[in-house]
Design a protein around this motif. Structure first.
Motif, PDB file in Angstrom:
ATOM      1  N   ASP A 154      83.762 -16.166  37.831  1.00  0.00           N
ATOM      2  CA  ASP A 154      84.978 -15.640  38.462  1.00  0.00           C
ATOM      3  C   ASP A 154      86.036 -16.719  38.672  1.00  0.00           C
ATOM      4  O   ASP A 154      86.383 -17.060  39.808  1.00  0.00           O
ATOM      5  CB  ASP A 154      84.593 -14.998  39.808  1.00  0.00           C
ATOM      6  N   LYS A 202      73.527 -13.082  43.070  1.00  0.00           N
ATOM      7  CA  LYS A 202      74.504 -13.984  43.692  1.00  0.00           C
ATOM      8  C   LYS A 202      73.759 -14.844  44.697  1.00  0.00           C
ATOM      9  O   LYS A 202      72.720 -14.422  45.232  1.00  0.00           O
ATOM     10  CB  LYS A 202      75.578 -13.177  44.436  1.00  0.00           C
ATOM     11  N   SER A 219      88.368  -6.071  38.985  1.00  0.00           N
ATOM     12  CA  SER A 219      87.767  -5.976  37.661  1.00  0.00           C
ATOM     13  C   SER A 219      86.554  -5.066  37.654  1.00  0.00           C
ATOM     14  O   SER A 219      85.969  -4.775  38.700  1.00  0.00           O
ATOM     15  CB  SER A 219      87.344  -7.372  37.192  1.00  0.00           C
ATOM     16  N   ILE A 263      74.938 -13.802  32.293  1.00  0.00           N
ATOM     17  CA  ILE A 263      74.037 -14.635  33.091  1.00  0.00           C
ATOM     18  C   ILE A 263      73.022 -13.693  33.727  1.00  0.00           C
ATOM     19  O   ILE A 263      73.363 -12.939  34.643  1.00  0.00           O
ATOM     20  CB  ILE A 263      74.787 -15.432  34.202  1.00  0.00           C
ATOM     21  N   LYS A 291      84.189  -8.330  31.065  1.00  0.00           N
ATOM     22  CA  LYS A 291      84.995  -8.208  32.285  1.00  0.00           C
ATOM     23  C   LYS A 291      86.322  -7.536  31.934  1.00  0.00           C
ATOM     24  O   LYS A 291      87.113  -8.079  31.159  1.00  0.00           O
ATOM     25  CB  LYS A 291      85.224  -9.592  32.896  1.00  0.00           C
TER      26      LYS A 291
HETATM   27  P1  ADP Z   1      85.469  -9.992  40.600  1.00  0.00           P
HETATM   28  O1  ADP Z   1      86.801 -10.600  40.424  1.00  0.00           O
HETATM   29  O2  ADP Z   1      85.474  -8.509  40.548  1.00  0.00           O
HETATM   30  O3  ADP Z   1      84.715 -10.565  41.773  1.00  0.00           O
HETATM   31  P2  ADP Z   1      83.489 -11.369  39.007  1.00  0.00           P
HETATM   32  O4  ADP Z   1      83.813 -12.222  37.839  1.00  0.00           O
HETATM   33  O5  ADP Z   1      83.055 -12.062  40.260  1.00  0.00           O
HETATM   34  O6  ADP Z   1      84.710 -10.398  39.269  1.00  0.00           O
HETATM   35  O7  ADP Z   1      82.383 -10.353  38.557  1.00  0.00           O
HETATM   36  C1  ADP Z   1      81.876  -9.364  39.411  1.00  0.00           C
HETATM   37  C2  ADP Z   1      80.379  -9.334  39.376  1.00  0.00           C
HETATM   38  O8  ADP Z   1      79.951  -9.072  38.043  1.00  0.00           O
HETATM   39  C3  ADP Z   1      79.735 -10.645  39.738  1.00  0.00           C
HETATM   40  O9  ADP Z   1      79.515 -10.748  41.118  1.00  0.00           O
HETATM   41  C4  ADP Z   1      78.455 -10.618  38.973  1.00  0.00           C
HETATM   42  O10 ADP Z   1      77.467  -9.909  39.677  1.00  0.00           O
HETATM   43  C5  ADP Z   1      78.822  -9.830  37.724  1.00  0.00           C
HETATM   44  N1  ADP Z   1      79.141 -10.719  36.611  1.00  0.00           N
HETATM   45  C6  ADP Z   1      80.349 -11.179  36.257  1.00  0.00           C
HETATM   46  N2  ADP Z   1      80.277 -11.963  35.177  1.00  0.00           N
HETATM   47  C7  ADP Z   1      78.998 -12.016  34.843  1.00  0.00           C
HETATM   48  C8  ADP Z   1      78.268 -12.655  33.802  1.00  0.00           C
HETATM   49  N3  ADP Z   1      78.868 -13.407  32.893  1.00  0.00           N
HETATM   50  N4  ADP Z   1      76.943 -12.463  33.758  1.00  0.00           N
HETATM   51  C9  ADP Z   1      76.318 -11.706  34.669  1.00  0.00           C
HETATM   52  N5  ADP Z   1      76.935 -11.067  35.654  1.00  0.00           N
HETATM   53  C10 ADP Z   1      78.262 -11.216  35.747  1.00  0.00           C
END
Ligand code: ADP
Ligand code: MG
Length: 512
Positions: free
Chosen positions: A418, A366, A261, A357, A285
């Motif tokens: 995620d 993280k 993503s 967030i 996303k």
């Molecule tokens: P992936 O499947 O690529 O790991 P994630 O949902 O973990 O997708 O999102 C990747 C990164 O994007 C996360 O590690 C975070 O840093 C950031 N991220 C994702 N969703 C959010 C959110 N709602 N608010 C802030 N940061 C986000």
């Protein structure tokens, strides 16, 4: 003109060949066995073969008639390529007009770059086109390359010139540049008396081919994939619509590009309906539409009972949308249970908009990137233990990718993100996924110095309410798999209606 005319000379067989354009080819080779064996004939045949493989550019015959010798059917191909090129240019021009019309003076602009047919290197080549036909006398006009007769040389004695002669070869090479694709720019080279060495010609030829392939590849690939950071035109259109509808104020930039993503930050706008409030900051996303990364995730969704019926009927593109849909459903369940996680704003195809967030465009760190005091570390641990239990009992979910990479530290607490791969505990591999989650969490907090942190087996039992007694990992996992098998058999025998594991610490019992 008739395409086939009877050949007046040359009887049947005897190597006589008909020219499809009417003029007969009178050469005929008839020979005895002795001739066949002769070296001279071998050479002649060799020459003939070479001529066929590398047709020489023949000097245009005087007079208006097309003869079998001067016709060059490769010009049909050239003509077709030129027409195609003209079409491509017109197509691109139209694309540019549409691009301009759509973008107007909007805040977000959509580029149609990926849809262009003409390689960017030649997109403006038409500007410096010169109409040479207007030039009566062209001082640069080359002497046409001389043809080498069958015997392979011209001249006599020491003035002999073979077909390998440097000047002859050079001229031939220059003339052969005409065979390159029309979009390959060779400048005035063909018209001038250039003598390209074999080495230079081969390098040019190689380049011409790779450019052709590159152009085709670019067009094919970029159109269908979500590139790193950037997004494909369809996704851009989706994002553009969201901004245009006022739902999002602006999309500020990319927060993360993962394997599956790309996540963007955006400022929220106004909702069309009054009952829904759009958060001031949003995370978008975008699930990647390149399919290969998702192949190995099949098992998460294929066996998920909620999606099982649909999976088999879907094409890969739709499966990717299902990931986004899954993440939305799972987040909603978590939200309802009061687990800190992003709040879903909207789902459009493979694009999920949720609350951000973090603050002022800076995403919360993280857990793996933040240094917590031992007090906060302990607090975080108990919070996660609690969240895992809630997730299992109240949401009927196992995260399935829980680790310090998918937990954010924000406002003094842990937020789970995620969850597109999260499954129900009754998923055929649900308990294995849970055990893996438990191992990640235990190891992280044990290494982080939380003395109270349970080991993975204790954590597994605490979360699931199961009471697996094995005291080593191998036996523990074997028991987990046996439970999964029991569940699977039960589902097979009783249809696909959900069966539940007991959550109260007793050995698992099934109820329908
Ligand atoms: P992936 O499947 O690529 O790991 P994630 O949902 O973990 O997708 O999102 C990747 C990164 O994007 C996360 O590690 C975070 O840093 C950031 N991220 C994702 N969703 C959010 C959110 N709602 N608010 C802030 N940061 C986000
Ligand atoms: Mg992640």
């Amino acid at each position: 003109m008739s395409r086939f005319s009877p050949s007046p000379v040359g009887g049947p067989g005897a190597g006589s060949r008909r020219c499809p354009w009417g003029a007969p080819n009178t050469t005929s080779i008839s020979c005895s066995l002795a001739d066949v064996m002769s070296e001279q004939l071998a050479k002649e045949l060799q020459l003939e073969e070479e001529n066929a493989a590398f047709p020489e550019v023949v000097a245009v015959a005087e007079g208006p008639f097309i003869t079998g010798e001067n016709i060059d059917t490769s010009s049909d191909l050239m003509l077709a390529q030129m027409l195609q090129m003209e079409f491509d240019r017109e197509y691109d021009a139209q694309l540019r007009r549409e691009e301009k019309k759509i973008n107007g003076d909007s805040k977000v602009s959509i580029s149609f770059e990926n849809y262009r047919k003409v390689h960017p290197y030649d997109s403006d080549s038409s500007e410096d086109e010169v109409d040479w036909q207007d030039t009566r006398h062209d001082p640069y006009r080359a002497d046409k390359p001389t043809t080498t007769p069958r015997k392979g040389f011209i001249g006599k004695g020491k003035d002999i010139t073979t077909k390998h002669d440097e000047v002859v070869c050079g001229r031939k090479n220059t003339a052969r540049m005409e065979n390159f694709a029309p979009e390959f720019q060779v400048g005035d080279g063909i018209g001038m008396d250039l003598k390209l060495s074999n080495q230079v010609f081969n390098a040019l030829k190689q380049h011409a081919y790779s450019e052709e392939r590159r152009s085709a590849r670019l067009h094919e690939k970029k159109e269908h994939s979500t590139a790193e950071k950037a997004v494909d035109p369809k996704t851009r259109l989706l994002l553009y619509k969201m901004v245009n509808a006022g739902m999002l104020e602006t999309i500020t930039g990319c927060i993360s590009t993962g394997k599956e993503s790309v996540v963007f930050h955006a400022y929220g706008g106004k909702s069309a309906t009054e009952d829904k409030v759009i958060p001031p900051e949003c995370a978008i996303k975008v699930f990647k539409t390149t399919l290969n990364e998702f192949k190995n995730r099949d098992k998460y969704i294929k066996d998920d009972y909620r999606f099982k019926d649909r999976f088999s009927k879907l094409n890969p593109r739709k499966i990717i949308r299902m990931w986004a849909e899954k993440e939305m459903h799972n987040l909603t369940r978590m939200q309802n249970a009061g687990i800190p996680c992003p709040q879903v704003v909207i789902l459009k195809k493979h694009v999920l908009v949720m609350s951000f967030i973090g603050q002022d465009q800076v995403p919360a760190p993280k857990l793996k990137d933040v240094t917590l005091s031992s007090e906060d570390m302990k607090k975080a641990y108990y919070q996660i233990l609690n969240m895992m239990q809630q997730l299992y009992k109240e949401c009927n979910l196992v995260h399935a990718d829980l680790s310090e990479y998918n937990m954010l530290w924000h406002d003094g607490k842990v937020w789970l993100i995620d969850v597109s791969q999260s499954v129900e505990p009754t998923h055929p591999h649900g308990l294995e996924f849970l055990f893996r989650d438990c191992r990640n969490v235990s190891q992280f907090f044990q290494k982080g110095g939380v003395a109270e942190a349970l080991n993975e087996r204790e954590l597994f039992n605490a979360v699931s309410g199961l009471n697996i007694t094995a005291d080593n990992e191998v036996d523990f996992q074997a028991e987990i798999e046996a439970l999964e098998k029991m569940n699977e058999d039960h589902v097979q025998n009783h249809g696909k209606k959900l069966s539940m594991f007991s959550n109260d610490g007793d050995p698992p019992i099934y109820d329908e």
